[in-house]
Design a protein around this motif. Structure first.
Motif, PDB file in Angstrom:
ATOM      1  N   ILE A   6       0.842  -1.198   0.000  1.00  0.00           N
ATOM      2  CA  ILE A   6       0.000   0.000   0.000  1.00  0.00           C
ATOM      3  C   ILE A   6       0.877   1.248   0.000  1.00  0.00           C
ATOM      4  O   ILE A   6       2.004   1.228   0.491  1.00  0.00           O
ATOM      5  N   GLN A   7       0.326   2.314  -0.523  1.00  0.00           N
ATOM      6  CA  GLN A   7       1.049   3.590  -0.554  1.00  0.00           C
ATOM      7  C   GLN A   7       0.827   4.338   0.763  1.00  0.00           C
ATOM      8  O   GLN A   7      -0.287   4.384   1.271  1.00  0.00           O
ATOM      9  N   THR A   8       1.896   4.901   1.294  1.00  0.00           N
ATOM     10  CA  THR A   8       1.815   5.777   2.456  1.00  0.00           C
ATOM     11  C   THR A   8       2.557   7.071   2.092  1.00  0.00           C
ATOM     12  O   THR A   8       3.300   7.094   1.104  1.00  0.00           O
ATOM     13  N   GLY A  11       6.285   6.265   1.632  1.00  0.00           N
ATOM     14  CA  GLY A  11       6.714   5.220   0.716  1.00  0.00           C
ATOM     15  C   GLY A  11       5.741   4.056   0.736  1.00  0.00           C
ATOM     16  O   GLY A  11       4.696   4.092   1.397  1.00  0.00           O
ATOM     17  N   VAL A  12       6.119   3.009   0.036  1.00  0.00           N
ATOM     18  CA  VAL A  12       5.278   1.817  -0.043  1.00  0.00           C
ATOM     19  C   VAL A  12       5.501   0.966   1.203  1.00  0.00           C
ATOM     20  O   VAL A  12       6.636   0.714   1.606  1.00  0.00           O
ATOM     21  N   LYS A  14       4.722  -2.721   3.029  1.00  0.00           N
ATOM     22  CA  LYS A  14       4.397  -4.128   2.771  1.00  0.00           C
ATOM     23  C   LYS A  14       3.724  -4.684   4.023  1.00  0.00           C
ATOM     24  O   LYS A  14       4.298  -4.636   5.116  1.00  0.00           O
ATOM     25  N   LYS A  31      10.508   0.590  -5.104  1.00  0.00           N
ATOM     26  CA  LYS A  31       9.172   0.722  -5.696  1.00  0.00           C
ATOM     27  C   LYS A  31       8.610  -0.681  -5.894  1.00  0.00           C
ATOM     28  O   LYS A  31       9.279  -1.551  -6.452  1.00  0.00           O
ATOM     29  N   LEU A  34       1.589  -1.552  -6.328  1.00  0.00           N
ATOM     30  CA  LEU A  34       0.591  -1.537  -5.261  1.00  0.00           C
ATOM     31  C   LEU A  34      -0.428  -2.641  -5.499  1.00  0.00           C
ATOM     32  O   LEU A  34      -0.719  -3.010  -6.635  1.00  0.00           O
ATOM     33  N   HIS A  50      -4.323   3.773   6.571  1.00  0.00           N
ATOM     34  CA  HIS A  50      -4.775   4.906   5.763  1.00  0.00           C
ATOM     35  C   HIS A  50      -5.367   5.996   6.673  1.00  0.00           C
ATOM     36  O   HIS A  50      -5.034   7.176   6.533  1.00  0.00           O
TER      37      HIS A  50
END
Length: 157
Positions: A6-8, A11-12, A14, A31, A34, A50
């Motif tokens: 997921i994107q934060t 950064g990504v 896991k 990278k 997603l 989120h």
């Protein structure tokens, strides 16, 4: 083991977990594509993360599946007691755990925390108030502490 990316804002991330609970949240410096459809076992974690990053959540309510030694688990449990927007030092954590001489062991367990942000190891600072080592990078630790700060820096212009 289910996995989602997921994107934060940092950064990504896991996410890994299964029916037994969330086992790992790590921030990546690479990278990754997603995840389009979050596995059911990770939906709550993705949603709550989120909300946290939107400033709508101060406490996570997730089933956790932490794997570590009894000592590590004790440190991680103590981290969960540090309130949102507050910090504690390694020395304070050592005292909480009953052994003032365990500072290095507490720091090592803190560094092995498998649940980035959810178990708030970013809230641990040096006794002198300095930002000390952080597996996700000090720039992320600084961002997280500022994100949780009750006093927001305002621009003069």
């Amino acid at each position: 083991m289910d996995v989602a990316f997921i994107q934060t804002p940092l950064g990504v991330a896991k996410l890994e977990g299964d029916a037994n609970g969330l086992g790992s949240v790590t921030i990546l410096d690479t990278k990754e594509p997603l995840t389009d459809i979050i596995p059911e076992n990770l939906e709550d974690a993705a949603y709550q993360l989120h909300e946290y990053f939107e400033g709508k959540r101060k406490h996570f309510d997730l089933k956790l599946n932490l794997n570590g030694t009894d000592f590590q688990q004790g440190v991680w449990k103590a981290l969960l007691e540090i309130p949102y927007g507050k910090t504690a030092s390694y020395l304070e954590l050592s005292k909480t755990l009953g052994d003032v001489k365990a500072i290095r062991a507490v720091a090592a367990a803190n560094g092995k925390n498998p649940l980035w942000v959810v178990v708030p190891c970013h809230r641990v600072i040096g006794s002198d108030g300095s930002l000390t080592g952080y597996a996700g990078g000090l720039h992320r630790k600084k961002w997280l502490l500022e994100h949780e700060s009750p006093v927001k820096q305002q621009s003069l212009f």
